[in-house]
Write an enzyme that holds these catalytic residues in place. Structure first.
Site, PDB file in Angstrom:
ATOM      1  N   VAL A  31      -2.746   2.610   5.068  1.00  0.00           N
ATOM      2  CA  VAL A  31      -2.573   3.674   4.075  1.00  0.00           C
ATOM      3  C   VAL A  31      -3.825   3.799   3.213  1.00  0.00           C
ATOM      4  O   VAL A  31      -4.272   4.914   2.895  1.00  0.00           O
ATOM      5  CB  VAL A  31      -1.339   3.392   3.199  1.00  0.00           C
ATOM      6  CG1 VAL A  31      -1.256   4.383   2.036  1.00  0.00           C
ATOM      7  CG2 VAL A  31      -0.061   3.470   4.031  1.00  0.00           C
ATOM      8  N   THR A  32      -4.418   2.667   2.846  1.00  0.00           N
ATOM      9  CA  THR A  32      -5.639   2.677   2.038  1.00  0.00           C
ATOM     10  C   THR A  32      -6.764   3.390   2.770  1.00  0.00           C
ATOM     11  O   THR A  32      -7.461   4.246   2.204  1.00  0.00           O
ATOM     12  CB  THR A  32      -6.069   1.238   1.697  1.00  0.00           C
ATOM     13  OG1 THR A  32      -5.011   0.560   1.034  1.00  0.00           O
ATOM     14  CG2 THR A  32      -7.292   1.252   0.783  1.00  0.00           C
ATOM     15  N   ASP A  66      -3.414   5.559  -3.291  1.00  0.00           N
ATOM     16  CA  ASP A  66      -3.805   4.443  -4.152  1.00  0.00           C
ATOM     17  C   ASP A  66      -2.586   3.782  -4.787  1.00  0.00           C
ATOM     18  O   ASP A  66      -2.612   2.590  -5.107  1.00  0.00           O
ATOM     19  CB  ASP A  66      -4.754   4.948  -5.242  1.00  0.00           C
ATOM     20  CG  ASP A  66      -5.391   3.810  -6.025  1.00  0.00           C
ATOM     21  OD1 ASP A  66      -5.790   2.822  -5.389  1.00  0.00           O
ATOM     22  OD2 ASP A  66      -5.465   3.905  -7.259  1.00  0.00           O
ATOM     23  N   ASP A  69      -0.079   2.302  -1.330  1.00  0.00           N
ATOM     24  CA  ASP A  69      -0.422   1.039  -0.665  1.00  0.00           C
ATOM     25  C   ASP A  69      -0.056  -0.170  -1.511  1.00  0.00           C
ATOM     26  O   ASP A  69       0.458  -1.171  -0.997  1.00  0.00           O
ATOM     27  CB  ASP A  69      -1.898   1.014  -0.255  1.00  0.00           C
ATOM     28  CG  ASP A  69      -2.840   1.248  -1.430  1.00  0.00           C
ATOM     29  OD1 ASP A  69      -2.379   1.319  -2.575  1.00  0.00           O
ATOM     30  OD2 ASP A  69      -4.054   1.383  -1.186  1.00  0.00           O
ATOM     31  N   ARG A  74       3.719  -4.732  -2.610  1.00  0.00           N
ATOM     32  CA  ARG A  74       4.684  -5.440  -3.470  1.00  0.00           C
ATOM     33  C   ARG A  74       6.046  -5.537  -2.787  1.00  0.00           C
ATOM     34  O   ARG A  74       6.721  -6.572  -2.874  1.00  0.00           O
ATOM     35  CB  ARG A  74       4.797  -4.713  -4.813  1.00  0.00           C
ATOM     36  CG  ARG A  74       3.608  -4.954  -5.722  1.00  0.00           C
ATOM     37  CD  ARG A  74       3.860  -4.413  -7.118  1.00  0.00           C
ATOM     38  NE  ARG A  74       3.960  -2.951  -7.126  1.00  0.00           N
ATOM     39  CZ  ARG A  74       2.914  -2.138  -7.226  1.00  0.00           C
ATOM     40  NH1 ARG A  74       1.699  -2.632  -7.309  1.00  0.00           N
ATOM     41  NH2 ARG A  74       3.083  -0.831  -7.246  1.00  0.00           N
ATOM     42  N   SER A  80      -2.481  -9.506  -2.039  1.00  0.00           N
ATOM     43  CA  SER A  80      -3.505 -10.489  -1.696  1.00  0.00           C
ATOM     44  C   SER A  80      -4.844 -10.112  -2.313  1.00  0.00           C
ATOM     45  O   SER A  80      -5.049  -8.979  -2.751  1.00  0.00           O
ATOM     46  CB  SER A  80      -3.666 -10.566  -0.172  1.00  0.00           C
ATOM     47  OG  SER A  80      -4.148  -9.326   0.334  1.00  0.00           O
ATOM     48  N   ASP A  87      -8.877  -2.132  -1.790  1.00  0.00           N
ATOM     49  CA  ASP A  87      -8.453  -0.991  -2.593  1.00  0.00           C
ATOM     50  C   ASP A  87      -9.531  -0.592  -3.589  1.00  0.00           C
ATOM     51  O   ASP A  87      -9.882   0.587  -3.728  1.00  0.00           O
ATOM     52  CB  ASP A  87      -7.145  -1.343  -3.310  1.00  0.00           C
ATOM     53  CG  ASP A  87      -6.494  -0.127  -3.944  1.00  0.00           C
ATOM     54  OD1 ASP A  87      -6.272   0.870  -3.241  1.00  0.00           O
ATOM     55  OD2 ASP A  87      -6.200  -0.174  -5.156  1.00  0.00           O
ATOM     56  N   ASP A  91     -11.821   2.814  -3.463  1.00  0.00           N
ATOM     57  CA  ASP A  91     -11.724   3.706  -4.618  1.00  0.00           C
ATOM     58  C   ASP A  91     -13.111   4.210  -5.007  1.00  0.00           C
ATOM     59  O   ASP A  91     -13.295   5.380  -5.348  1.00  0.00           O
ATOM     60  CB  ASP A  91     -11.105   2.984  -5.816  1.00  0.00           C
ATOM     61  CG  ASP A  91      -9.592   2.896  -5.718  1.00  0.00           C
ATOM     62  OD1 ASP A  91      -9.008   3.545  -4.832  1.00  0.00           O
ATOM     63  OD2 ASP A  91      -8.993   2.158  -6.533  1.00  0.00           O
TER      64      ASP A  91
END
Length: 231
Positions: A31-32, A66, A69, A74, A80, A87, A91
């Site tokens: 997803v990121t 953002d 993900d 969670r 991690s 991430d 960004d």
């Protein structure tokens, strides 16, 4: 403010979608990557051509990755250091594409060197603002300040203004002035934020150095007293 309130709201809204992706076997890292690719494509395909409305629509659809993900991580219990690093790194890539796309427009068909320079300043200052916090934390300081304009504010101000400015092509007169105003606001706000963080790191480092010096002095005095007692 946006990090505190808007992020919490959209996290609740996007939780069912995150759960759906998990059930389909999609990983948070995927997803990121997809979200970043979508933002970069939207910014570098549409913005340099002056298609601000459609570019903003595409970017907005992907920028919520953002939140998705992190929500997925969670729910899976997989938070991690790698995920946080990935991430944060991507960004920066997405932010660079957004302001880079605007700079390309003003360097080309937009024909405004000043706004091109302001866009580049927004790009660079955003990176440096993020770096100051990361570097301060890396040397053991809390960097207990958010600042006037953080990433969320930079994105919202810039994208809302770009989207509205794009309505000029649909016949809305005078609205294209919003984008230059937004860029100046982001540029000044980023500069203020950078100064705020630098001042905070300077103060915190001075306090930490003073505390370390006092601790060393106390340890030296204690060792000296122990030596005298032994002799």
């Amino acid at each position: 403010m946006l990090n505190k309130y808007a992020r919490a709201f959209f996290t609740r809204v996007l939780t069912p979608f995150a759960a759906f992706l998990i059930r389909r076997g999609v990983s948070p890292d995927a997803v990121t990557f997809i979200g970043t690719a979508g933002v970069v494509a939207g910014a570098l395909v549409f913005f340099p051509r002056g298609e601000f409305f459609w570019g903003t629509v595409v970017i907005t659809l992907f920028v919520f990755s953002d939140l998705v993900d992190g929500n997925m991580a969670r729910q899976l219990g997989r938070s991690s250091r790698w995920g946080a690093f990935l991430d944060s790194t991507l960004d920066r890539v997405a932010d660079s594409a957004i302001f880079g796309g605007l700079a390309l427009w003003y360097a080309g068909s937009g024909d405004n060197n000043i706004l091109c320079a302001v866009s580049i300043f927004c790009l660079a200052s955003g990176q440096v603002v993020s770096y100051t916090k990361a570097r301060g934390e890396a040397i053991g300081l809390p960097v207990a300040v958010n600042g006037l304009v953080e990433r969320a504010e930079r994105l919202v101000i810039s994208l809302v203004a770009a989207g509205l400015a794009g309505l000029h092509k649909f016949g809305v007169p005078g609205i294209d002035i919003l984008l230059p105003i937004a860029l100046w606001v982001v540029a000044v706000g980023s500069l203020v934020t950078l100064v705020q963080r630098m001042v905070t790191v300077r103060r915190e480092s001075a306090e930490a150095d003073a505390a370390a010096a006092a601790e060393t002095k106390t340890e030296t005095k204690t060792e000296a007293q122990g030596s005298e007692a032994t002799s």
